[in-house]
Write a protein that holds these residues in place. Structure first.
Motif, mmCIF file in Angstrom:
data_model
loop_
_atom_site.group_PDB
_atom_site.id
_atom_site.type_symbol
_atom_site.label_atom_id
_atom_site.label_comp_id
_atom_site.label_asym_id
_atom_site.label_seq_id
_atom_site.Cartn_x
_atom_site.Cartn_y
_atom_site.Cartn_z
ATOM 1 N N SER A 240 48.723 29.933 -1.062
ATOM 2 C CA SER A 240 49.633 29.759 -2.191
ATOM 3 C C SER A 240 49.586 30.992 -3.076
ATOM 4 C CB SER A 240 49.223 28.520 -3.001
ATOM 5 O OG SER A 240 47.938 28.744 -3.598
ATOM 6 N N SER A 250 36.500 30.688 -4.861
ATOM 7 C CA SER A 250 36.183 29.971 -3.621
ATOM 8 C C SER A 250 37.448 29.480 -2.937
ATOM 9 C CB SER A 250 35.278 28.777 -3.935
ATOM 10 O OG SER A 250 35.127 27.968 -2.801
ATOM 11 N N GLU A 252 37.708 27.183 -0.644
ATOM 12 C CA GLU A 252 37.741 25.726 -0.481
ATOM 13 C C GLU A 252 38.408 25.021 -1.658
ATOM 14 O OE1 GLU A 252 35.067 27.553 0.008
ATOM 15 O OE2 GLU A 252 34.564 27.267 2.131
ATOM 16 N N LYS A 253 38.315 25.627 -2.836
ATOM 17 C CA LYS A 253 38.878 25.023 -4.041
ATOM 18 C C LYS A 253 40.380 24.813 -3.905
ATOM 19 C CE LYS A 253 39.371 25.946 -8.983
ATOM 20 N NZ LYS A 253 39.044 26.876 -10.093
ATOM 21 N N PHE A 254 41.024 25.647 -3.091
ATOM 22 C CA PHE A 254 42.470 25.561 -2.923
ATOM 23 C C PHE A 254 42.867 24.945 -1.585
ATOM 24 C CE2 PHE A 254 43.507 27.922 -6.672
ATOM 25 C CZ PHE A 254 42.422 28.767 -6.874
ATOM 26 N N GLY A 255 41.882 24.502 -0.790
ATOM 27 C CA GLY A 255 42.191 23.895 0.490
ATOM 28 C C GLY A 255 42.770 24.858 1.508
ATOM 29 N N VAL A 256 42.398 26.122 1.394
ATOM 30 C CA VAL A 256 42.907 27.137 2.312
ATOM 31 C C VAL A 256 41.871 27.402 3.388
ATOM 32 C CG1 VAL A 256 43.693 29.507 2.536
ATOM 33 C CG2 VAL A 256 44.298 28.170 0.501
ATOM 34 N N LYS A 257 42.291 27.375 4.628
ATOM 35 C CA LYS A 257 41.395 27.652 5.748
ATOM 36 C C LYS A 257 41.383 29.148 6.041
ATOM 37 C CE LYS A 257 40.513 26.556 10.598
ATOM 38 N NZ LYS A 257 41.007 25.850 11.797
#
Length: 281
Positions: A240, A250, A252-257
């Motif tokens: 995004s 981080s 992971e905080k944004f759900g990005v792999k």
């Protein structure tokens, strides 16, 4: 015998100028060239590459240290097993290509008929079959390089030393030269290349030595040298705008792999980094 060339703590110095200032061309270098490999001797201008090659060829004597070729000190016997293409070959332009290569074949001890057969074969290998009887004065720089390679290999040497073999060659010629180097390796020859064309060196060489101001800055198996210094890049799937603006946070905080991809450092990057480190920049 595993090593065709074995250099140990080799030193060569000159006295320069009216005051006889001492200049260290080689300051205790050590490296070995293994039988059957393609070896790259690299370094910026003035690093000592030409001096090292001249000592291997027996054109210069070192002040101290040891240089063994085929397991022994330089002699007429070892020289007969070496083929050499200088950086800027200076041939008699009134000769034809065939006359030139026959001349070098005769110098290596061949009889007249044997020399002519060997010369024609050598010129065919380097792509000059159709220019056998043309004067060298009509040759382009690239064609002269090919003629130079033909004279270097006409006597079927075990060690071939190529100093800037791609000088004056167009991309097609460079590719042909690379294929000829690989052909020599496939025939069991040992090839020592001195070159600034790092991409070609990376493509062809098994091992390298990088010289800087008369010293060895790095030496070893090329793949091992480059794989020891991996670079890491990250790929983000469907990131995004918010993520891109906060890339240091981080993932992971944004759900990005994130996908991690590693690749060896290129020889050009490795070379530049080593030289910059040595120069203190």
């Amino acid at each position: 015998m595993d090593s065709v060339v074995e250099i140990s703590n080799l030193k060569k110095y000159y006295h320069s100028g009216l005051r006889g200032v001492l200049v260290n061309a080689l300051d205790g270098i050590s490296f070995s060239v293994k039988r059957g490999e393609v070896f790259g001797l690299l370094g910026p201008n003035g690093a000592g590459k030409s001096t090292a090659i001249k000592i291997i060829l027996g054109l210069l004597r070192q002040n101290s240290g040891q240089c063994l070729v085929f397991g022994e000190k330089i002699s007429s016997r070892t020289k007969s097993k070496i083929g050499y293409l200088p950086e800027a070959p200076n041939f008699y332009k009134f000769l034809t290509a065939l006359e030139l290569v026959v001349f070098y074949a005769r110098m290596s001890g061949m009889g007249a008929k044997e020399a002519e057969v060997a010369a024609k074969n050598s010129l065919e290998v380097v792509g000059l079959k159709d220019a056998l009887n043309r004067n060298l004065s009509t040759f382009s720089k690239g064609m002269l390089q090919r003629a130079g390679l033909a004279q270097a290999i006409v006597h079927n040497p075990e060690l071939v030393i190529l100093d800037e073999p791609n000088s004056g060659l167009d991309p097609i010629g460079m590719n042909d030269m690379a294929n000829m180097v690989l052909r020599l390796k496939g025939e069991g020859k040992t090839v020592l290349i001195c070159s600034h064309m790092l991409r070609e060196v990376e493509r062809l060489c098994d091992s390298v030595a990088i010289l800087y101001k008369g010293s060895v800055a790095a030496c070893g198996n090329l793949r091992e040298l480059l794989s020891d210094t991996e670079s890491v890049s990250f790929k983000a799937k469907n990131p995004s705008l918010e993520f891109l603006e906060s890339v240091d946070k981080s993932a992971e905080k944004f759900g990005v792999k994130l996908e991690t991809e590693t690749s060896p450092e290129s020889l050009a990057d490795f070379f530049n980094r080593i030289i910059l480190e040595r120069s203190g920049r």
